[in-house]
Design a protein around this motif. Structure first.
Motif, short mmCIF file in Angstrom:
data_model
loop_
_atom_site.label_atom_id
_atom_site.label_comp_id
_atom_site.label_asym_id
_atom_site.label_seq_id
_atom_site.Cartn_x
_atom_site.Cartn_y
_atom_site.Cartn_z
N ARG A 153 0.77 4.25 -2.80
CA ARG A 153 0.14 5.51 -2.41
C ARG A 153 1.11 6.67 -2.21
NH1 ARG A 153 -4.56 3.30 1.80
NH2 ARG A 153 -5.55 1.91 0.28
N ARG A 164 0.83 -1.21 0.00
CA ARG A 164 0.00 0.00 0.00
C ARG A 164 0.86 1.25 0.00
NH1 ARG A 164 -5.35 -0.04 3.81
NH2 ARG A 164 -6.28 -2.01 3.14
N ARG A 222 -3.13 7.50 5.99
CA ARG A 222 -2.77 7.40 4.57
C ARG A 222 -2.63 5.95 4.11
NH1 ARG A 222 0.20 10.87 1.09
NH2 ARG A 222 -0.22 10.11 -1.02
#
Length: 211
Positions: A13, A9, A207
């Motif tokens: 991101r 992730r 986040r």
């Protein structure tokens, strides 16, 4: 969340795009922490920008940990507080990443050959005028640290699972110029993780983990 999913992730991101607000005084960063944001609005009118970078080093153990330091008690800024390795961005630093790696080497002797940078987290501003670019990185185990006691008293690791658990994200408060301001705190054993360090960890959670 498994460590493999966390790193996947993070890679998807994050990027190494440098935020304009790092050096543009006309852009007032928003951290998502209402108490901190109020303080930033006040201090932005009084102090020059102080660009900085820190390394969020996530050590890839079977159960990942985050490398943190306790700053020396004699320092002018944030004396004795829990922090990430890092500091101001010098004119000779090619990027915030280079500043974070340099500071990690200078403060705790972390050899950059063990560090696999992933990307920048959102810029985080503080009431002391610092505008911090946090660099998230995977750190291979097996490194040996050499503590620079002029800057830090010690280095230690905290389980990533503890720091990414919202149940451990406490909201404390204190007075700032007659106004009560809130801030995140994540006490761990005898360590009191708070302020910018806890705020940045909260941003990391929002986040990478929460969404």
């Amino acid at each position: 969340m498994s460590s493999a999913e966390f790193f996947a992730r993070a890679k998807a991101r994050l990027s190494f795009d440098v935020p304009e607000s790092l050096t543009d005084a006309s852009i007032i960063p928003v951290t998502g922490d209402a108490g901190n944001d109020h303080m930033i609005q006040v201090v932005a009118q009084e102090r020059p920008i102080r660009p900085a970078a820190v390394l969020i080093g996530i050590v890839e153990h079977e159960q990942p940990t985050v490398l943190l330091t306790q700053r020396s008690a004699h320092l002018n800024d944030h004396a004795g507080q829990i922090s990430f390795p890092g500091g101001k961005i010098d004119a000779t630093d090619a990027s915030p990443l280079e500043a974070a790696l340099r500071e990690a080497e200078e403060e705790v002797g972390l050899d950059r050959s063990f560090v696999d940078p992933i990307g920048y987290l959102d810029l985080y501003a503080t009431g002391f005028g610092f505008r911090i670019v946090p660099t998230v990185a995977r750190v291979k185990p097996g490194f040996a640290l050499t503590i620079n006691e002029n800057e830090v008293e010690s280095a230690f690791e905290v389980p990533l699972s503890f720091l990414m658990n919202p149940d451990n994200h406490q909201v404390h408060s204190k007075d700032f110029r007659g106004v009560e301001r809130s801030y995140y705190a994540m006490p761990f054993a005898e360590r009191y993780i708070w302020g910018a360090t806890a705020g940045i960890l909260r941003v990391l959670y929002e986040r990478i983990v929460q969404k």
